[in-house]
Design an enzyme around this catalytic site. Structure first.
Site, mmCIF file in Angstrom:
data_model
loop_
_atom_site.group_PDB
_atom_site.id
_atom_site.type_symbol
_atom_site.label_atom_id
_atom_site.label_comp_id
_atom_site.label_asym_id
_atom_site.label_seq_id
_atom_site.Cartn_x
_atom_site.Cartn_y
_atom_site.Cartn_z
ATOM 1 N N GLU A 209 2.767 -7.456 4.053
ATOM 2 C CA GLU A 209 4.061 -7.116 4.550
ATOM 3 C C GLU A 209 4.056 -6.368 5.991
ATOM 4 O O GLU A 209 3.267 -5.488 6.250
ATOM 5 C CB GLU A 209 4.841 -5.714 3.631
ATOM 6 N N ASP B 180 6.932 -4.258 8.509
ATOM 7 C CA ASP B 180 7.977 -3.692 8.163
ATOM 8 C C ASP B 180 8.601 -3.006 9.502
ATOM 9 O O ASP B 180 7.987 -2.470 10.385
ATOM 10 C CB ASP B 180 8.034 -2.445 7.498
ATOM 11 N N GLU C 144 12.063 -0.624 9.970
ATOM 12 C CA GLU C 144 12.770 0.090 9.311
ATOM 13 C C GLU C 144 13.583 1.067 10.198
ATOM 14 O O GLU C 144 12.834 2.078 10.626
ATOM 15 C CB GLU C 144 12.308 1.031 8.187
#
Ligand SMILES: *[C@@H]1O[C@H](CO)[C@@H](O)[C@H](O)[C@H]1NC(C)=O
Length: 295
Positions: free
Chosen positions: A112, A114, A116
């Site tokens: 993953e 990310d 955010e």
């Protein structure tokens, strides 16, 4: 800061997937073809609205549900880019995420990447948290301040991903470079193709000032907006070698994309000096042994 490595996936599952699971099957036929070509809705379809021309998408979060979307295809390496405008005003507790993941759920072996965006009280700055997971293991957080207000205008957020580096860009500026050190103890996601996702959800147990600032539901719905999605990458098809050869039309795999340019290095150093508020590589309390990719 104590809780920043809590997996956002857990929260995502609760807030998005479970809450609106009943709607999961119905991708609205009302959605524009632009959307339907590339994406599927995750969660409450009535929490996603597209503009009349189909070019802008708005995700809503309220007390009932959040929402998200995902690409239909997976990619292995490429340039992934999107323009976002974040929830304005009082957005404490609200997280808008834009990420790539090898799994559709919080699989234990997932890779993953990310980005955010952690909301804040009115007038207080957003924080951008980035993270990297390999086979279900994350804990590679960095947090940055931005040099503009991301709720006022659309800005471009991009990920360059090849076998040499992962670079997170804000507009033209590389804010974070995560390198493949090529060693056996390496921590670098390069095996699994990934989908691209975006979502908005309630994370007031950790997001803003470590969970002290709670979401003010009187301000709902919280809305983040998206446009100009671009996936300039190798679309995954079986078998595996499909996305390995470095053909010349795969510019993201080419030599020039293996490192930053001099100008990008200067910009990245400026970010490092001025905007980094957390770097796991320097968190010796948390990691008494510096992770191998940090040195
Ligand atoms: C919110 O604002 C406060 C005060 O300016 C700041 O300390 C904090 O880092 C900001 N961001 C988050 C996500 O808490």
């Amino acid at each position: 800061m104590e809780r920043i490595w809590v997996s956002p996936w857990l929260v995502l599952w609760l807030a998005t997937v479970l809450t609106c699971f009943s709607n999961l099957m119905g991708v609205a036929s009302a959605l524009s073809s632009g959307f339907e070509e590339n994406f599927k809705v995750m969660g409450s379809e009535d929490h996603l609205k597209t503009s009349d021309d189909g070019q802008v998408w708005h995700l809503f979060l309220d007390e009932k549900a959040g929402c998200g979307f995902q690409t239909k295809h997976r990619y292995r390496f490429g340039w992934f880019s999107m323009k976002l405008k974040l929830v304005g005003g009082d957005s404490a507790g609200v997280v808008t995420a834009y990420y790539m993941c090898s799994d559709l759920g919080a699989g234990p072996e997932r890779d993953e990447l990310d980005l955010e965006f952690l909301g804040n009280r009115s007038g207080q700055p957003y924080t951008l948290q980035t993270n990297v997971y390999v086979s279900g293991v994350g804990g590679r957080e960095m947090r940055h301040m931005l040099w503009f207000d991301p709720t006022q205008d659309y800005h471009t957020y991009s990920i360059l991903w090849n076998n040499h580096q992962i670079v997170f860009f804000v507009d033209k500026v590389p804010i974070r470079v995560y390198r493949n050190n090529g060693k056996p103890n390496n921590f670098f996601p390069n095996k699994k193709p990934m989908y691209m996702f975006s979502s908005i959800w309630n994370a007031d147990d950790w997001a803003t000032r470590g969970g002290i600032e709670k979401t003010d539901w009187k301000k709902a719905p919280f809305i983040s907006s998206y446009k100009k999605f671009k996936a300039d990458g190798c679309r995954w098809k079986q078998p595996y070698p499909e996305c390995v050869s470095t053909t010349t039309d795969h510019w993201w795999d080419q030599y020039d994309a293996w490192t930053l340019t001099d100008n990008q290095n200067m910009d990245n150093s400026w970010v490092g000096r001025n905007l980094v508020i957390y770097d796991y590589c320097k968190d010796h309390q948390r990691y008494p042994d510096t992770p191998p990719e940090c040195s």
